[in-house]
Design an enzyme around this catalytic site. Structure first.
Site, PDB file in Angstrom:
ATOM      1  N   SER A 275       0.833  -1.207   0.000  1.00 29.97           N
ATOM      2  CA  SER A 275       0.000   0.000   0.000  1.00 29.97           C
ATOM      3  C   SER A 275       0.869   1.258   0.000  1.00 29.97           C
ATOM      4  O   SER A 275       1.583   1.541   0.963  1.00 29.97           O
ATOM      5  CB  SER A 275      -0.914   0.005   1.229  1.00 29.97           C
ATOM      6  OG  SER A 275      -1.579   1.248   1.301  1.00 29.97           O
TER       7      SER A 275
ATOM      8  N   HIS B 201      -1.233  -1.266  -4.282  1.00 28.11           N
ATOM      9  CA  HIS B 201      -2.517  -0.799  -3.735  1.00 28.11           C
ATOM     10  C   HIS B 201      -2.503   0.719  -3.515  1.00 28.11           C
ATOM     11  O   HIS B 201      -1.602   1.251  -2.879  1.00 28.11           O
ATOM     12  CB  HIS B 201      -2.731  -1.524  -2.399  1.00 28.11           C
ATOM     13  CG  HIS B 201      -4.055  -1.334  -1.744  1.00 28.11           C
ATOM     14  ND1 HIS B 201      -5.180  -2.039  -2.108  1.00 28.11           N
ATOM     15  CD2 HIS B 201      -4.443  -0.531  -0.724  1.00 28.11           C
ATOM     16  CE1 HIS B 201      -6.199  -1.684  -1.333  1.00 28.11           C
ATOM     17  NE2 HIS B 201      -5.779  -0.762  -0.489  1.00 28.11           N
TER      18      HIS B 201
ATOM     19  N   ASP C 139      -4.757   3.782  -2.030  1.00 28.26           N
ATOM     20  CA  ASP C 139      -5.899   4.130  -1.174  1.00 28.26           C
ATOM     21  C   ASP C 139      -6.382   5.538  -1.468  1.00 28.26           C
ATOM     22  O   ASP C 139      -5.630   6.500  -1.287  1.00 28.26           O
ATOM     23  CB  ASP C 139      -5.469   4.087   0.300  1.00 28.26           C
ATOM     24  CG  ASP C 139      -5.296   2.664   0.793  1.00 28.26           C
ATOM     25  OD1 ASP C 139      -6.241   1.872   0.652  1.00 28.26           O
ATOM     26  OD2 ASP C 139      -4.203   2.356   1.319  1.00 28.26           O
TER      27      ASP C 139
ATOM     28  N   MET D 287      -8.903   8.369  -0.264  1.00 27.13           N
ATOM     29  CA  MET D 287      -9.764   8.794   0.865  1.00 27.13           C
ATOM     30  C   MET D 287     -10.203  10.231   0.635  1.00 27.13           C
ATOM     31  O   MET D 287      -9.390  11.071   0.227  1.00 27.13           O
ATOM     32  CB  MET D 287      -8.986   8.728   2.181  1.00 27.13           C
ATOM     33  CG  MET D 287      -8.335   7.394   2.466  1.00 27.13           C
ATOM     34  SD  MET D 287      -7.459   7.444   4.041  1.00 27.13           S
ATOM     35  CE  MET D 287      -6.480   5.954   3.921  1.00 27.13           C
TER      36      MET D 287
ATOM     37  N   HIS E 136      -8.386   1.344  -4.184  1.00 29.31           N
ATOM     38  CA  HIS E 136      -9.376   1.167  -3.115  1.00 29.31           C
ATOM     39  C   HIS E 136     -10.018   2.520  -2.821  1.00 29.31           C
ATOM     40  O   HIS E 136      -9.380   3.395  -2.238  1.00 29.31           O
ATOM     41  CB  HIS E 136      -8.635   0.607  -1.878  1.00 29.31           C
ATOM     42  CG  HIS E 136      -9.470   0.451  -0.659  1.00 29.31           C
ATOM     43  ND1 HIS E 136      -8.913   0.230   0.587  1.00 29.31           N
ATOM     44  CD2 HIS E 136     -10.814   0.485  -0.455  1.00 29.31           C
ATOM     45  CE1 HIS E 136      -9.870   0.117   1.490  1.00 29.31           C
ATOM     46  NE2 HIS E 136     -11.037   0.280   0.888  1.00 29.31           N
TER      47      HIS E 136
ATOM     48  N   MET F 120     -12.230   4.887  -0.847  1.00 27.24           N
ATOM     49  CA  MET F 120     -12.919   5.125   0.431  1.00 27.24           C
ATOM     50  C   MET F 120     -13.557   6.494   0.310  1.00 27.24           C
ATOM     51  O   MET F 120     -13.102   7.473   0.906  1.00 27.24           O
ATOM     52  CB  MET F 120     -11.910   5.054   1.587  1.00 27.24           C
ATOM     53  CG  MET F 120     -11.473   3.633   1.894  1.00 27.24           C
ATOM     54  SD  MET F 120      -9.962   3.570   2.867  1.00 27.24           S
ATOM     55  CE  MET F 120      -8.755   3.592   1.554  1.00 27.24           C
TER      56      MET F 120
ATOM     57  N   MET G 170     -12.111  -5.666   5.071  1.00 31.41           N
ATOM     58  CA  MET G 170     -11.224  -4.807   5.869  1.00 31.41           C
ATOM     59  C   MET G 170     -10.934  -5.521   7.194  1.00 31.41           C
ATOM     60  O   MET G 170     -11.838  -6.040   7.853  1.00 31.41           O
ATOM     61  CB  MET G 170     -11.896  -3.455   6.163  1.00 31.41           C
ATOM     62  CG  MET G 170     -12.110  -2.551   4.961  1.00 31.41           C
ATOM     63  SD  MET G 170     -10.602  -2.101   4.083  1.00 31.41           S
ATOM     64  CE  MET G 170      -9.636  -1.284   5.363  1.00 31.41           C
TER      65      MET G 170
ATOM     66  N   ASP H 165      -7.319  -6.266   4.005  1.00 31.10           N
ATOM     67  CA  ASP H 165      -6.612  -4.978   4.080  1.00 31.10           C
ATOM     68  C   ASP H 165      -6.669  -4.406   5.497  1.00 31.10           C
ATOM     69  O   ASP H 165      -7.754  -4.195   6.035  1.00 31.10           O
ATOM     70  CB  ASP H 165      -7.304  -4.016   3.088  1.00 31.10           C
ATOM     71  CG  ASP H 165      -6.639  -2.647   2.999  1.00 31.10           C
ATOM     72  OD1 ASP H 165      -5.591  -2.439   3.635  1.00 31.10           O
ATOM     73  OD2 ASP H 165      -7.189  -1.789   2.276  1.00 31.10           O
TER      74      ASP H 165
END
Ligand code: DX5
Ligand code: ZN
Length: 215
Positions: free
Chosen positions: A8, A33, A35, A37, A66, A68, A137, A175
């Protein structure tokens, strides 16, 4: 069945991103990965399209994004254009997950559905058949470096049963708080892709940490 690590980038040193991507390229990890957000679905912010474009440009591994974020539907097309090859959104963030899974697949990439640890695996019944991957998660989404919640093991086993019934090719990703201590048990339970941030980039030897998790 696939068994790999997705380092990540959120845990990398942002002043040395190029070497982070190079490390992933040279490592045994098949995925990377990213992320995303938005400060709304989760309280924290991370990064968006430019980081996905940067990963696509510098990293030869599968670009795993991913989301979020609230209202992921508004953004999926642009994330695909930016280079996402697997695009995962949260079950908790949408009203019609099946429609969005279909939309992502129609754009020619893999569609993933993520759930926080407090969402019952039962809720995924009827959805798994439309997904290429379920992301369980093992911490509450929003921050790196949190402690692994060990209900993940039984949740993987429960999910495996739903996958066997509905869609045997569906992948399981885990994750949050993954490290060299818990990785082999997670794979044994049936996980296919383990996301690892702090335990990779926070270690003295990231490539070695990845290799140890694959043993
Ligand atoms: C948490 C993120 C994770 C995070 C993992 O909300 O989805 O991908 O980067 O970091 P570690 O491995 O440090 O828990
Ligand atoms: Zn993540």
């Amino acid at each position: 069945m696939l068994k790999t690590i997705a380092p990540s980038i959120y845990a990398a040193d942002f002043a040395n991103l190029q070497s982070a991507f190079e490390m992933v390229n040279e490592s045994k990890a098949d995925w990377v990965h990213i992320d995303v957000m938005d400060g709304r679905f989760v309280p924290n912010f991370s990064f968006g399209y430019p980081m996905v474009e940067t990963a696509k440009k510098h990293c030869r591994k599968v670009i795993d994004v991913h989301l979020m974020i609230v209202e992921p539907r508004k953004h999926v097309e642009n994330f695909v254009k930016s280079g996402a090859e697997v695009l995962t959104f949260h079950y908790e963030a949408v009203e019609k997950p099946i429609d969005l899974l279909r939309q992502i697949k129609s754009l020619g990439i893999k569609a993933g559905l993520a759930v926080n640890p407090d969402v019952s695996v039962n809720k995924l019944k009827g959805l798994v058949k439309h997904a290429d991957m379920i992301l369980l998660m093992s911490v509450f989404a929003g921050y790196g470096g949190q402690k692994f919640i060990d209900t993940a093991y039984s949740r993987i086993k429960e999910l495996k049963q739903v996958i066997a019934d509905e869609n045997p090719g569906c992948l399981i990703q885990v994750d949050g708080g993954v490290n060299t201590e818990n990785a082999s048990k997670l794979f044994e339970c049936g996980a296919n892709v383990l996301v690892a941030g702090t335990s990779v980039f926070g270690s003295g030897n990231p490539k070695d940490a990845i290799e140890k998790m694959l043993v």
